[in-house]
Scaffold this motif. Sequence first.
Motif: not given
Ligand code: ZN
Length: 339
Positions: A111, A115, A136, A309
């Motif tokens: 993840h 990003h 984040s 996200d």
């Molecule tokens: Zn994230």
Amino acid sequence: MNILTLETTCDETAAAIITDRLEAAASVVASQDALHRRFGGVVPEIASRAHLERILPVIDEVLHRAGLSLDEIDAVAVANTPGLAGSLLVGLVAAKTLCLVKGIPLVAVNHLQAHIYACRLAAETDVFPCVGLIVSGGHTSLYHCDDPLSFELLGSTIDDAAGEAFDKVATMLGLPYPGGPAIQRAAESGNPRAYRFPRPLLDDEDRLDFSFSGLKTAVRYQIVGPGKTDFAKIKLDRRQVADLAAGFQEAVVDCLLGKAMLALKQTGRKILCVGGGVAANARLRKRLADEAQQRNIQLHIAPLQLCTDNAVMGAIAVERLRAGLTENLDLDISPGVVR
Ligand code: ZN
Ligand code: KG4
């Protein structure tokens, strides 16, 4: 080639269809903000249950929007690290099931790397090697990224993530969740110099780490007084809220900007990529752009719709497929940060 990408690491249930030419044929994001708002932050159990209800409708919807059937999907990619365990599991089980039923390859997505990859997508050209700054709700870290798949951790927060601090300070100020956009809005009419908040670790030229917990406490003490916690009797007026929001935001931006520039100096890199929900912050974007121009740094900040996200950034799966990196169906989740 069409890749179905799934993202359920935290509180958005997202799916996208990405082609091997890195085009997003369709994207769907089902936000859970409304479910978590009254708690002032993400409640993991609520998040995983909501993913469970939404994952199949979201996949149906993204196929519908792309005008494709499941038979036209050539691989499924899923973010399996890092994130909330229950949330990650929902996406992973959905992805594995589709791969098993259709006999197509499974691709694992990190993840955090995704990003940063959002910057590569928007740039439509190579951005590597670069320094990557991820800001984040769950992470605040700097990476040295030699290529899309190799990320070396340079430093990270030693306590709260920047987004988490935004969310918690917003609650103190009586602003809604998610706190980042609410603080940004309040700060627009505020004076960032009305209150002077600390910039933890900023002067430490030997460290690329962040710390936002003390800053959060400094805001609390400013509101209720040193050592006190009771917000019940405090009534802030609009000016105070705006000034506190602006002062807090400026302190966070100073820390992020300062450490990003230090990372560029230490690595000798000239390209900075910035992703994650807090990268949507207008003040951060402006200060980064000004600084990059002054220092002749090539700056790539993820476009707004790719900061928070989403599954489009799962396009990093194309790089993994090109490198022959597919997974067995015993792939597991890895909730902690994989460096
Ligand atoms: Zn994230
Ligand atoms: O990347 P993301 O969607 O989820 C995680 O992986 O954590 O980031 C969510 C975080 C939240 O803490 C939210 O308050 C913050 O991003 N955020 C912002 C802004 N928009 C979202 N923070 C500051 N300014 C914004 N405009």
